[in-house]
Design a protein around this motif. Structure first.
Motif, PDB file in Angstrom:
ATOM      1  N   ASP A  11      -4.835   0.092   8.321  1.00  4.11           N
ATOM      2  CA  ASP A  11      -3.215   0.915   8.307  1.00  4.11           C
ATOM      3  C   ASP A  11      -4.012   2.546   9.110  1.00  4.11           C
ATOM      4  OD1 ASP A  11      -1.028   2.432   7.393  1.00  4.11           O
ATOM      5  OD2 ASP A  11      -2.325   3.768   5.827  1.00  4.11           O
ATOM      6  N   LYS A  18       5.530   5.424  -2.071  1.00  2.00           N
ATOM      7  CA  LYS A  18       6.857   6.066  -0.843  1.00  2.00           C
ATOM      8  C   LYS A  18       7.724   6.265  -1.005  1.00  2.00           C
ATOM      9  CE  LYS A  18       3.940   6.612   3.594  1.00  2.00           C
ATOM     10  NZ  LYS A  18       3.703   5.453   4.452  1.00  2.00           N
ATOM     11  N   HIS A  51       1.803   9.960  -2.765  1.00  2.00           N
ATOM     12  CA  HIS A  51       2.178   8.242  -2.840  1.00  2.00           C
ATOM     13  C   HIS A  51       1.243   7.482  -3.301  1.00  2.00           C
ATOM     14  CE1 HIS A  51       0.811   7.938   1.370  1.00  2.00           C
ATOM     15  NE2 HIS A  51       0.596   6.534   1.057  1.00  2.00           N
ATOM     16  N   HIS A  71      -6.094   3.457  -0.574  1.00  4.25           N
ATOM     17  CA  HIS A  71      -5.912   3.031   0.480  1.00  4.25           C
ATOM     18  C   HIS A  71      -5.791   5.327   1.421  1.00  4.25           C
ATOM     19  CE1 HIS A  71      -1.716   3.722   0.563  1.00  4.25           C
ATOM     20  NE2 HIS A  71      -1.665   4.357   1.488  1.00  4.25           N
ATOM     21  N   HIS A  72      -6.464   5.599   1.051  1.00  4.38           N
ATOM     22  CA  HIS A  72      -6.963   6.932   1.431  1.00  4.38           C
ATOM     23  C   HIS A  72      -7.403   8.061   1.060  1.00  4.38           C
ATOM     24  CE1 HIS A  72      -2.579   7.260   4.067  1.00  4.38           C
ATOM     25  NE2 HIS A  72      -2.067   7.283   2.814  1.00  4.38           N
ATOM     26  N   HIS A  95       0.765  -1.251   0.039  1.00  7.88           N
ATOM     27  CA  HIS A  95      -0.033   0.206  -0.206  1.00  7.88           C
ATOM     28  C   HIS A  95       0.575   1.141   0.250  1.00  7.88           C
ATOM     29  CE1 HIS A  95       0.584  -0.167   4.477  1.00  7.88           C
ATOM     30  NE2 HIS A  95      -0.033   0.939   4.691  1.00  7.88           N
ATOM     31  N   ASP A  96       2.027   1.265   0.300  1.00 10.95           N
ATOM     32  CA  ASP A  96       2.761   2.356   0.977  1.00 10.95           C
ATOM     33  C   ASP A  96       3.975   2.491  -0.342  1.00 10.95           C
ATOM     34  OD1 ASP A  96       1.252   3.973   1.993  1.00 10.95           O
ATOM     35  OD2 ASP A  96       2.489   3.902   4.247  1.00 10.95           O
TER      36      ASP A  96
END
Ligand SMILES: [Fe+2]
Length: 455
Positions: A395, A317, A342, A366-367, A313-314
């Motif tokens: 998260d 970054k 990201h 996911h955000h 998911h990240d």
């Protein structure tokens, strides 16, 4: 094959009128007996003179008694018995061939598209049970690393310990060493019999061979003494050959899949290494996500992309500069705008790997927030992919409860309240409910520290 008795043959073929006609034409008197001397027929005036056997398949099934003339009746009855035996053999062979073809067709159809070794073992066991008399069956697969045979699937062993096999020891161990299938109809009198298989009286054991190498063993047994035939052995050996090819293919696929997952985890770890304070964040997000997915009853396909999406998911970054990503004080608007990129960078990275395409929604969104106020696309409600809605809860919960050098993590109770407070606005309420109903909660309450959670 056991031949029909003479009595059965006479009834089945309605021979009595024919015999009477022959007796009349030959002008003789006769006695017909079965193989143990029971009289099946006697005409007037018959007396014991000569005994002529009626045979079938080399066995005496009865007698015709009388003068020399009645020998012809014995010959005719023998001819009819032989024809009947041949007919039965033909029917039996046809039935066997039909059984074999049906079995092979079913097995090929079912296992050829299956890439799960346990499922292949289950299917093979199911098919074997349909065509061979057995009370137990087990499929064992060779583990090259441990040099042992490990149980892949079984039926009928009940509470008994799962069958184990040691190379060269016992009947199955001997099949493993020789690579040849065997029938043992009286297990207890076999010199290779080892204690432990006490309940099995008869068995067939075949090797699973791939490219002339034994990769496993399949054995079936019966707790009653039965006579397994060469036909049973042939059928079982064919089944074993098909199973071996399918299991070998599935094993190779599983190894490839493991290597793929390992690469993905390593990729995700590279992100964590840049921010050492996150300590296992990715792993926990994956575990929380899977626990929620399980509670929601997601199909296997969604669970697989949820797992990969949670791990990755990240990943985006990696495109954020250290002075922004690792900044311990408050971010400026411009820095926050960079952080918000990201998920988009994540999409760019994983879209290059075709096997990861289905994980893009989980990574990119996911955000997003359930009320449409999230980023990068401002998606709302069920327009946000289910994996993204789940990863969002997992998260955020882990971020809230994690302690950083510049801030203390929230207590579990406060974090739970936050999830409830934002259920329906930031989070999908069904996902929040699933989180509270999941195995995660049990793990929290059975452990004093998060580090001890076992999911
Ligand atoms: Fe993120």
């Amino acid at each position: 094959m056991i031949p029909d008795s003479l009595s059965k043959l006479i009834k089945k073929r309605a021979l009595m009128p024919i015999i009477h006609r022959l007796v009349s034409d030959l002008e003789v008197s006769i006695i017909i007996e079965d193989e143990v001397g029971r009289v099946l027929m006697a005409t007037d005036g018959a007396e014991e003179l000569n005994r002529y056997p009626v045979t079938s398949d080399g066995e005496v099934i009865g007698w015709v008694i009388g003068t020399e003339k009645v020998a012809v009746i014995a010959s005719i009855l023998t001819g009819i018995a032989e024809t009947e035996a041949q007919k039965r053999a033909l029917v039996s062979e046809t039935l066997y061939k039909y059984k074999e073809i049906t079995l092979l067709y079913d097995v090929v159809e079912k296992v050829s598209s299956c890439l799960d070794t346990k499922e292949i073992a289950r299917l093979v066991i199911e098919e074997a049970r349909k065509v061979i008399r057995l009370t137990s069956i087990s499929v064992l697969l060779f583990n090259r690393e441990t040099d042992t045979m490990e149980l892949l699937g079984e039926y009928g062993h009940g509470e008994d310990a799962p069958p184990t096999v040691t190379r060269g020891v016992g009947i199955a161990g001997s099949v493993w060493a020789s690579g040849r299938a065997e029938i043992v109809n009286d297990v207890h009198s076999d010199p290779r019999f080892v204690e432990g298989a006490v309940s099995i009286r008869s068995l067939i054991c075949a090797p699973l061979k791939a490219k002339d190498t034994v990769v496993g063993i399949i054995k079936l047994g019966n707790c009653e003494p039965v006579t397994y035939t060469a036909e049973d052995l042939k059928l079982f050996s064919t089944l074993a050959s098909l199973a071996a090819v399918a299991i070998e293919n599935a094993s190779l696929y599983e190894q490839l899949k493991d290597a793929f997952y390992m690469t993905i985890y390593t990729l995700a770890e590279t992100i964590e290494k840049r921010d050492p304070y996150t300590g296992n964040h990715t792993k926990r997000v994956m575990e929380y996500s899977l626990a929620i997915g399980k509670t929601l009853g997601l199909p296997e396909e969604d669970m697989a992309r949820l797992q990969l999406g949670a791990v990755l998911h990240d990943i985006g970054k990696i495109g954020i500069r250290d002075n922004v990503l690792l900044k311990e004080s408050a971010l400026t608007d411009e820095e926050f705008a960079q952080i918000k990129m990201h998920p988009v960078y994540g999409e760019e990275i994983i879209s290059r790997i075709s096997q990861l395409k289905s994980t893009i929604p989980g990574v990119k969104h996911h955000h997003e927030k359930f009320d449409g106020k999230g980023y990068p696309d401002g998606l709302k409600g069920n327009n946000i992919d289910i994996t993204a809605r789940i990863i969002s809860v997992a998260d955020t919960f882990d971020a809230m409860t994690s302690t950083r050098p510049y801030r203390l993590g929230l207590t579990l109770d406060v974090a739970f309240e936050e999830l409830k407070k934002y259920s329906g606005s930031q989070f999908d309420p069904e996902v929040v409910d699933a989180f509270f109903a999941s195995d995660v909660m049990e793990a929290f309450f059975s452990s004093n520290s998060r580090g001890k959670i076992v999911l």
